[in-house]
Design an enzyme around this catalytic site. Sequence first.
Site, PDB file in Angstrom:
ATOM      1  N   SER A 158     -11.821  50.519  21.915  1.00  9.64           N
ATOM      2  CA  SER A 158     -10.766  49.539  22.318  1.00  9.64           C
ATOM      3  C   SER A 158     -10.784  49.300  23.580  1.00  9.64           C
ATOM      4  CB  SER A 158      -9.534  50.217  21.817  1.00  9.64           C
ATOM      5  OG  SER A 158      -8.396  49.600  22.368  1.00  9.64           O
ATOM      6  N   TYR A 181      -8.660  43.206  23.560  1.00  7.64           N
ATOM      7  CA  TYR A 181      -7.419  42.339  23.323  1.00  7.64           C
ATOM      8  C   TYR A 181      -7.585  41.292  24.466  1.00  7.64           C
ATOM      9  CZ  TYR A 181      -4.983  45.589  20.297  1.00  7.64           C
ATOM     10  OH  TYR A 181      -4.576  46.435  19.097  1.00  7.64           O
ATOM     11  N   THR A 223      -9.504  41.281  18.016  1.00 10.09           N
ATOM     12  CA  THR A 223      -8.342  41.432  17.123  1.00 10.09           C
ATOM     13  C   THR A 223      -7.543  40.441  17.282  1.00 10.09           C
ATOM     14  OG1 THR A 223      -8.756  43.885  17.333  1.00 10.09           O
ATOM     15  CG2 THR A 223      -6.844  43.270  16.571  1.00 10.09           C
ATOM     16  N   LYS A 231     -10.955  40.723  13.586  1.00  9.38           N
ATOM     17  CA  LYS A 231     -10.134  41.870  12.951  1.00  9.38           C
ATOM     18  C   LYS A 231      -8.825  41.552  12.699  1.00  9.38           C
ATOM     19  CE  LYS A 231      -8.888  46.762  13.762  1.00  9.38           C
ATOM     20  NZ  LYS A 231      -7.407  46.663  14.019  1.00  9.38           N
ATOM     21  N   HIS A 237      -3.408  45.987  10.590  1.00  8.06           N
ATOM     22  CA  HIS A 237      -3.274  46.860  11.811  1.00  8.06           C
ATOM     23  C   HIS A 237      -2.574  48.344  11.395  1.00  8.06           C
ATOM     24  CE1 HIS A 237      -4.022  45.936  16.071  1.00  8.06           C
ATOM     25  NE2 HIS A 237      -3.286  47.121  16.103  1.00  8.06           N
TER      26      HIS A 237
HETATM   27  C1  LIG Z   1      -2.627  54.967  17.593  1.00  9.70           C
HETATM   28  C2  LIG Z   1      -3.658  53.602  17.048  1.00  9.70           C
HETATM   29  C3  LIG Z   1      -3.804  52.588  18.047  1.00  9.70           C
HETATM   30  C4  LIG Z   1      -4.395  51.684  18.019  1.00  9.70           C
HETATM   31  N1  LIG Z   1      -4.977  50.779  18.715  1.00  9.70           N
HETATM   32  C5  LIG Z   1      -5.513  49.747  18.254  1.00  9.70           C
HETATM   33  C6  LIG Z   1      -6.494  48.782  19.380  1.00  9.70           C
HETATM   34  O1  LIG Z   1      -6.434  49.128  20.519  1.00  9.70           O
HETATM   35  N2  LIG Z   1      -7.103  47.870  18.777  1.00  9.70           N
HETATM   36  C7  LIG Z   1      -7.043  47.559  17.538  1.00  9.70           C
HETATM   37  O2  LIG Z   1      -7.680  46.340  17.315  1.00  9.70           O
HETATM   38  N3  LIG Z   1      -6.550  48.126  16.666  1.00  9.70           N
HETATM   39  C8  LIG Z   1      -6.117  49.199  16.831  1.00  9.70           C
HETATM   40  N4  LIG Z   1      -5.159  49.810  16.170  1.00  9.70           N
HETATM   41  C9  LIG Z   1      -5.159  49.654  14.587  1.00  9.70           C
HETATM   42  C10 LIG Z   1      -6.586  50.235  13.953  1.00  9.70           C
HETATM   43  O3  LIG Z   1      -7.806  49.507  14.636  1.00  9.70           O
HETATM   44  C11 LIG Z   1      -6.638  50.163  12.377  1.00  9.70           C
HETATM   45  O4  LIG Z   1      -6.612  48.752  12.155  1.00  9.70           O
HETATM   46  C12 LIG Z   1      -5.590  50.901  11.907  1.00  9.70           C
HETATM   47  O5  LIG Z   1      -5.354  52.093  12.414  1.00  9.70           O
HETATM   48  C13 LIG Z   1      -5.999  51.165  10.253  1.00  9.70           C
HETATM   49  O6  LIG Z   1      -4.993  51.770   9.695  1.00  9.70           O
HETATM   50  P1  LIG Z   1      -4.808  53.172   9.295  1.00  9.70           P
HETATM   51  O7  LIG Z   1      -4.297  53.955  10.725  1.00  9.70           O
HETATM   52  O8  LIG Z   1      -3.785  53.287   8.144  1.00  9.70           O
HETATM   53  O9  LIG Z   1      -6.060  53.920   8.898  1.00  9.70           O
HETATM   54  C14 LIG Z   1      -4.352  51.366  16.441  1.00  9.70           C
HETATM   55  C15 LIG Z   1      -3.954  52.159  15.409  1.00  9.70           C
HETATM   56  C16 LIG Z   1      -3.297  53.124  15.791  1.00  9.70           C
HETATM   57  C17 LIG Z   1      -2.908  54.318  14.701  1.00  9.70           C
END
Ligand SMILES: Cc1cc2nc3c(=O)[nH]c(=O)nc-3n(C[C@H](O)[C@H](O)[C@H](O)COP(=O)(O)O)c2cc1C
Length: 359
Positions: free
Chosen positions: A107, A130, A156, A210, A234
């Site tokens: 990320s 982002y 994303t 995404k 997300h």
């Molecule tokens: C703590 C955390 C931080 C995240 N940060 C980002 C990010 O920086 N960029 C992004 O595209 N998605 C981010 N996401 C979303 C994840 O990429 C992903 O879509 C999501 O966690 C999937 O679902 P799950 O947590 O139930 O496996 C984040 C998710 C979590 C839990």
Amino acid sequence: MSEFATLHEIVKAAHRNLSPGAWDYLTGGADTETALLRNRMALDSLAFRPRVLNDVREIDLSTNVHGVNSRLPIILAPMGSLDALDPGGAMSVAKAAEDFGVVSYLSSVTRPGIEEIAAETTHDKVFQLYVRGDRDWIADIVNKAIDLGYIHFCLTVDVALYSRRERDLIKRYKPSGRARNNEGWEFQAGLNWDLVKWFKDTWDIPLIVKGIATAQDAALCVEHGVEVVYVSNHGGRQLDHGRGTIDMLPEIAKEVDGRAEIVVDGGFCRGADIVKAMARGADAVAIGKIQGLGLGADGQAGVHRVLELLEIEMNTVMGLLGLDRLDKLSEDFLEPAQPVVAPGVLSAFPFLNLPSQEY
Ligand SMILES: Cc1cc2nc3c(=O)[nH]c(=O)nc-3n(C[C@H](O)[C@H](O)[C@H](O)COP(=O)(O)O)c2cc1C
């Protein structure tokens, strides 16, 4: 290496290690958390239809992800603020991916950053952005990612606005990545398909979009030549009240029809969940929360152990479905069913008995 025998133990260890703020940041969702719970509800609403008397002595779970060999059809999803979960942050995750043999995403709002991860790991990895600046700003980052050897680039697109994460708001918790990168939101809100067209006209590096949640937007991805349609809500952390992501797959897989790779995430945290997604037309499944829980439990070794345990679970599920290869999975192995547990953030782990937290 980690001694955890089950994913349950990993979740418990993460709960022990993480501050209440970091725990809720990792495991929580937006608003009422309906979307987050629907991810689980949708997964739990599918039962398996196993076939028997097939030779499953040799089960192969390897596959091709983003054009490279992967030990499992699993990707480590991009996650911001990983340094809140483990001092090694994104480096611990990348090293676990390198060592285990899966693709990891980095990320743009986590630490260490794009250069350090490239300098210290050699595996196939993706940079996720982002957008916080204009086209020149984006071009600098894309060119850097290409120069540093990232294999795909991920935009994303489900964060036009930052959602209301009430657990964080109630605790006045501000994730480190958000505190560091809180300027330029108007660029993210202004993203549109012209930018996707510009990206595809300008660079050859494969593009991942995404945050796709409908067949209509999947069709636009294919029309624009996007290589990877990444189906996601997300993890229920952005738009609340959407559908569970595994329920989005049938219409999207039908629309895409092999013209792009399909990745899905959202609530996938057990081997059976991943097998269900593959049966529904995903090419790979990304993991967020369970990755973060592994990191919180035991850093790099914890993430590695999450992958090992998911592999063991998948192997068992596949063998008991009578299948020795992932490409034999199809909707024939699934059927709608009543869930047997109420969906919860951690309902995939029924034996936790964690001490509850105050709000
Ligand atoms: C703590 C955390 C931080 C995240 N940060 C980002 C990010 O920086 N960029 C992004 O595209 N998605 C981010 N996401 C979303 C994840 O990429 C992903 O879509 C999501 O966690 C999937 O679902 P799950 O947590 O139930 O496996 C984040 C998710 C979590 C839990």
